[in-house]
Scaffold this motif. Structure first.
Motif, PDB file in Angstrom:
ATOM      1  N   UNK A 127       4.605   0.088   4.603  1.00  0.00           N
ATOM      2  CA  UNK A 127       5.326  -0.874   5.441  1.00  0.00           C
ATOM      3  C   UNK A 127       6.649  -0.289   5.925  1.00  0.00           C
ATOM      4  N   UNK A 128       7.355   0.421   5.052  1.00  0.00           N
ATOM      5  CA  UNK A 128       8.620   1.035   5.457  1.00  0.00           C
ATOM      6  C   UNK A 128       8.390   2.086   6.537  1.00  0.00           C
ATOM      7  N   UNK A 129       7.380   2.935   6.352  1.00  0.00           N
ATOM      8  CA  UNK A 129       7.092   3.972   7.333  1.00  0.00           C
ATOM      9  C   UNK A 129       6.648   3.371   8.663  1.00  0.00           C
ATOM     10  N   UNK A 130       5.942   2.239   8.602  1.00  0.00           N
ATOM     11  CA  UNK A 130       5.518   1.574   9.836  1.00  0.00           C
ATOM     12  C   UNK A 130       6.728   1.093  10.631  1.00  0.00           C
TER      13      UNK A 130
ATOM     14  N   UNK B  94       0.815  -1.201   0.000  1.00  0.00           N
ATOM     15  CA  UNK B  94       0.000   0.000   0.000  1.00  0.00           C
ATOM     16  C   UNK B  94       0.858   1.265   0.000  1.00  0.00           C
ATOM     17  N   UNK B  95       0.358   2.269  -0.696  1.00  0.00           N
ATOM     18  CA  UNK B  95       0.916   3.618  -0.668  1.00  0.00           C
ATOM     19  C   UNK B  95       2.412   3.662  -0.964  1.00  0.00           C
ATOM     20  N   UNK B  96       2.809   3.054  -2.064  1.00  0.00           N
ATOM     21  CA  UNK B  96       4.162   3.285  -2.562  1.00  0.00           C
ATOM     22  C   UNK B  96       4.135   4.660  -3.219  1.00  0.00           C
ATOM     23  N   UNK B  97       4.835   5.613  -2.642  1.00  0.00           N
ATOM     24  CA  UNK B  97       4.704   6.989  -3.096  1.00  0.00           C
ATOM     25  C   UNK B  97       6.044   7.709  -3.097  1.00  0.00           C
ATOM     26  N   UNK B  98       6.119   8.718  -3.949  1.00  0.00           N
ATOM     27  CA  UNK B  98       7.331   9.512  -4.090  1.00  0.00           C
ATOM     28  C   UNK B  98       7.360  10.589  -3.017  1.00  0.00           C
TER      29      UNK B  98
ATOM     30  N   UNK C   3      17.161   6.830   4.364  1.00  0.00           N
ATOM     31  CA  UNK C   3      17.774   5.623   4.918  1.00  0.00           C
ATOM     32  C   UNK C   3      17.031   5.020   6.089  1.00  0.00           C
ATOM     33  N   UNK C   4      16.168   5.801   6.725  1.00  0.00           N
ATOM     34  CA  UNK C   4      15.425   5.308   7.876  1.00  0.00           C
ATOM     35  C   UNK C   4      16.023   5.783   9.190  1.00  0.00           C
TER      36      UNK C   4
END
Length: 420
Positions: free
Chosen positions: A90-93, A68-72, A232-233
């Motif tokens: 998922x990355x932001x979570x 979900x929500x792959x965004x630039x 990078x996170x």
């Protein structure tokens, strides 16, 4: 932990090879197969990823069907180099979970009141409204730390006294300026401790020992730092012992000699691989930050590696004719909103005049200078003279670090402790 890291790395490499044209072409050219990466050391078969490569090959590096929500998104960090990359829910979570855990390390549990003392984008979007509603549900508040004067700081302190946050979270420079203004106005910030304030958590800029002590003494609570890159996170967060622990289950960290680019034994330029960002694989990315990595055990009992940042990121303020102090990060949001800005720098040599220098590419629109000027005027909310100029390049300072904001006015007023 090592098995989890290896499994996540294997999954990332597999996605990079099977789902993204850039990484498949690179791996084929170097005869690297996903199965070849059996240990973390095998990762060094990959070349270093430069920011310029990420910028130019971005569309060949994304897996749009990841979830979900792959965004630039667009970032400039604390440097003046604009960068666009892709992220996903998922990355932001993962990043948010790591931040929550870091806050718990210093005694701030999720659901307890946290006041975020920083800025918001120039224009409020629908997603911002959704975020505000979510923040209300989880007890997060926001005070705009991008535009400060004595009256606004006085209002913020009154709001904090009434809202009673357990944690204040923001940029070191904003807290330092707030402390200085409050000292000048005779406001006792330590009263917030009696209202439940437990900790100050800083981010994004270099937190010096002097500034840490200044902030801690004024508020009467300890100050803890965190460290990360938007692309990078979240990389590390301090514990109650003052050790900055790494998010080992989310990132693989290496160091290299910044000159020879050869791997070093834990001290040198930081190189990061994000193993939870499969929508946009970041593999062996050069950060430009000089660090020391360690596996030494900490008295807090957290079984994670640690990091010390040697080379800092600094940000400065612009001072308007009306006496408002505007933090340099607000101009980063402007750079994100206009296409084609590769580098930017804001220079203030005298009160009432601000010069914005831009290095741009072919995506920069014909009316781009006017857009930047209008956005800057909206941000400053002042009739200061704003000059926008296009330059071939913006050179780093003698230290090698880029300075996105240079204000001789703010430097002098700060030395004089003149904030009116």
């Amino acid at each position: 932990m090592e098995k989890l890291r290896q499994d996540r790395l294997n999954a990332l490499i597999d996605v990079a090879y099977t789902r993204t044209p850039y990484w498949k072409e690179l791996m084929d050219s170097r005869q690297i197969k996903p199965g070849d990466i059996r240990t973390l050391k095998d990762l060094q078969q990959f070349p270093l990823l430069e920011k310029d490569t990420l910028r130019k090959k971005r569309e060949q590096m994304v897996w749009r069907e990841e979830g979900k929500r792959v965004q630039l998104v667009r970032t400039s960090g604390s440097t003046n180099e604009a960068l666009e990359f892709y992220t996903s829910s998922s990355r932001e979570a993962h990043i948010n979970a790591a931040r929550m855990r870091g806050h718990e390390w210093v005694g701030v549990r999720r659901g307890e009141k946290e006041m975020y003392y920083w800025g918001s984008p120039v224009e409020l979007s629908k997603q911002d409204k959704i975020k505000r509603f979510r923040d209300f549900l989880v007890n997060d508040g926001l005070s705009n730390g991008f535009e400060l004067n004595k009256e606004r700081v006085r209002q913020y302190v009154s709001q904090w006294m009434a809202w009673k946050p357990k944690c204040l979270f923001g940029y070191p420079s904003t807290f330092v300026l707030t402390v200085s203004m409050c000292l000048d106005m005779g406001i006792n910030l330590s009263s917030l401790k009696d209202r439940g304030l437990h900790a100050i958590i800083t981010t994004s800029e270099m937190l010096s020992d002097i500034d840490r002590d200044l902030i801690s003494q004024a508020f009467g609570v300890p100050v803890f730092d965190s460290f990360g890159l938007r692309e990078g996170g979240l990389i590390g967060h301090e514990c109650e012992q003052g050790t900055m622990h790494c998010m080992d289950e989310q990132v693989i960290l290496e160091t290299i000699d910044p000159e020879s680019l050869e791997p070093t034994n834990g001290e040198g330029e930081l190189v990061i691989t994000n193993i939870v960002g499969k929508a946009f694989p970041i593999i062996r990315y050069r950060t430009g930050d000089i660090v020391t990595l360690s596996q030494k055990e900490c008295a807090c009992g957290i079984k994670l590696s640690s990091i010390k940042i040697s080379g800092g990121r600094a940000v400065e303020f612009i001072v308007t004719k009306t006496g408002k102090w505007v933090v340099g990060y607000s101009f980063i949001y402007i750079a994100r909103m206009v296409k084609g800005i590769v580098k930017f720098q804001v220079v203030q040599e005298e009160l009432g005049e601000i010069r914005i220098r831009l290095a741009v590419d072919t995506q920069f629109p014909e009316n781009g200078k006017d857009q930047v000027k209008e956005l800057a005027r909206t941000r400053l909310n002042s009739d200061d003279n704003i000059l926008v100029e296009i330059v071939d390049d913006i050179e780093p300072a003698p230290s090698g670090k880029y300075r996105p904001v240079i204000s001789k006015v703010a430097e002098q007023l700060y030395k004089e402790r003149s904030f009116s």
